[in-house]
Design a protein around this motif. Structure first.
Motif, short mmCIF file in Angstrom:
data_model
loop_
_atom_site.label_atom_id
_atom_site.label_comp_id
_atom_site.label_asym_id
_atom_site.label_seq_id
_atom_site.Cartn_x
_atom_site.Cartn_y
_atom_site.Cartn_z
N LYS A 73 44.96 35.14 38.80
CA LYS A 73 46.62 35.39 38.88
C LYS A 73 47.36 34.27 39.34
O LYS A 73 48.35 33.85 38.83
N THR B 117 44.89 37.97 30.83
CA THR B 117 43.75 38.97 30.48
C THR B 117 42.80 38.31 29.72
O THR B 117 41.71 39.06 29.24
N THR C 13 46.28 47.03 32.31
CA THR C 13 45.37 46.13 33.05
C THR C 13 46.17 45.47 34.05
O THR C 13 45.72 44.89 35.01
N LEU C 14 47.51 44.96 33.58
CA LEU C 14 48.18 44.01 34.51
C LEU C 14 48.52 44.46 35.94
O LEU C 14 48.81 45.66 35.94
N ASP C 15 48.69 43.54 36.81
CA ASP C 15 49.31 43.77 38.32
C ASP C 15 50.60 44.40 37.91
O ASP C 15 51.49 43.90 37.20
N SER D 82 53.41 44.64 39.78
CA SER D 82 54.42 43.77 39.99
C SER D 82 54.54 42.72 39.15
O SER D 82 55.87 42.39 38.64
N LEU E 205 50.86 36.19 46.44
CA LEU E 205 49.40 35.91 46.19
C LEU E 205 48.62 34.77 46.93
O LEU E 205 47.67 35.12 47.65
N ASP F 226 48.27 36.63 50.32
CA ASP F 226 47.25 37.68 50.34
C ASP F 226 45.71 36.89 50.42
O ASP F 226 44.70 37.19 51.08
#
Length: 294
Positions: A106, A211, A246-248, A250, A284, A287
């Motif tokens: 991502k 993806t 399947t996407l995040d 947010s 990100l 995280d």
């Protein structure tokens, strides 16, 4: 290659791609020492082709942005226009996606998307739209910087704050906005604004980076009823679009859904999502740091 009537100062190393209206070569050129260039050759076989090539040159020669490949020089030799371009050594985004068939991490995808959004914001401020945003028209340089190329079907949509509506059906089917399929006469479609075209295509590219797949089948596929219902006004049902599911969440809510609004009047301008994009990238990064600390 001999039919190109090449200048004696030029040496072709290999073919590296096909543009909208021409072939692209990796070259060495004595007039630009100590660097490799990309040479785009456009056959201007008639007046129409000559006008199109000249429009591409005029548009790209005006653009100075770190996320847009530079046009260094152009010339015509017999029936060929030669465009000498900055070469991006790490190739096209298309080739990267072929290698990473499940998509990118991502953080990298959002970084590249930020580069694309920055290029398009600048392009739109200059009064132009690209109209063919897709992985083949995005390249990556030695600094891992994504850059926009191929202005073969770019056009002016604004001049001195006066906007022009567009009516040409063009672009690559899988990345074209739904309003460009509303044909009313041959290759003409109902008048539409230019900026939302690039926004839609960018949304498709972002989904593909995340993806490794397109969000739906071709927009021209009559049997794909879920897509048809969506562009005709139904709410986007993620159960019918497994790639989007399947996407995040947010990323989907802040970026994808606003860009892939079927009605161009409700499609967000890329300039408005830059702040959300920076927040997502920062989160990100944090995280990732937290993961190593814990």
């Amino acid at each position: 290659m001999s039919s190109l009537n090449l200048p004696k100062t030029l040496k072709i190393i290999k073919t590296i791609g096909e543009g909208t209206y021409g072939r692209v070569y990796l070259i060495e050129e004595e007039r630009f020492p100590n660097q490799l260039l990309a040479l785009k050759v456009i056959n201007v076989y008639d007046e129409s082709a000559k006008i199109k090539a000249q429009r591409e040159i005029e548009i790209q020669s005006q653009l100075k942005h770190p996320n847009i490949v530079k046009l260094l020089y152009s010339e015509q030799i017999l029936t060929n226009k030669f465009l000498y371009l900055e070469h991006a050594v790490n190739g096209s985004l298309y080739n990267h996606l072929k290698i990473n068939q499940l998509g990118m991490v991502k953080q990298k995808a959002l970084k590249y998307f930020k580069h694309l959004a920055s290029a398009l914001n600048y392009l739109h401020e200059c009064g132009f739209v690209h109209r063919d945003i897709r992985p083949s028209n995005l390249v990556i340089d030695q600094n891992d910087c994504l850059k926009l190329i191929d202005f073969g079907i770019a056009t002016m949509y604004k001049y001195h704050n006066e906007k022009y509506m567009l009516q040409t059906a063009c672009g690559t089917d899988s990345y074209r906005a739904p309003e460009t399929f509303d044909i009313i006469d041959g290759t003409k479609v109902r008048p539409h604004d230019g900026i939302p075209l690039d926004v839609w295509s960018s949304g498709i590219v972002l989904v593909e980076m995340l993806t490794g797949r397109l969000p739906w089948k071709s927009a021209k596929e009559r049997k794909f009823h879920a897509y048809k219902r969506y562009i005709n006004g139904d709410l986007l049902n993620l159960n019918e679009f497994p790639v989007l599911a399947t996407l995040d969440p947010s990323i989907f809510i802040l970026l994808i859904e606003p860009m892939l609004q079927p009605n161009p009047k409700f499609r967000i301008d890329l300039a408005y999502i830059m702040n959300d994009l920076n927040i997502l990238i920062d989160n990100l990064s944090n995280d990732k740091i937290s993961h190593f600390i814990n």
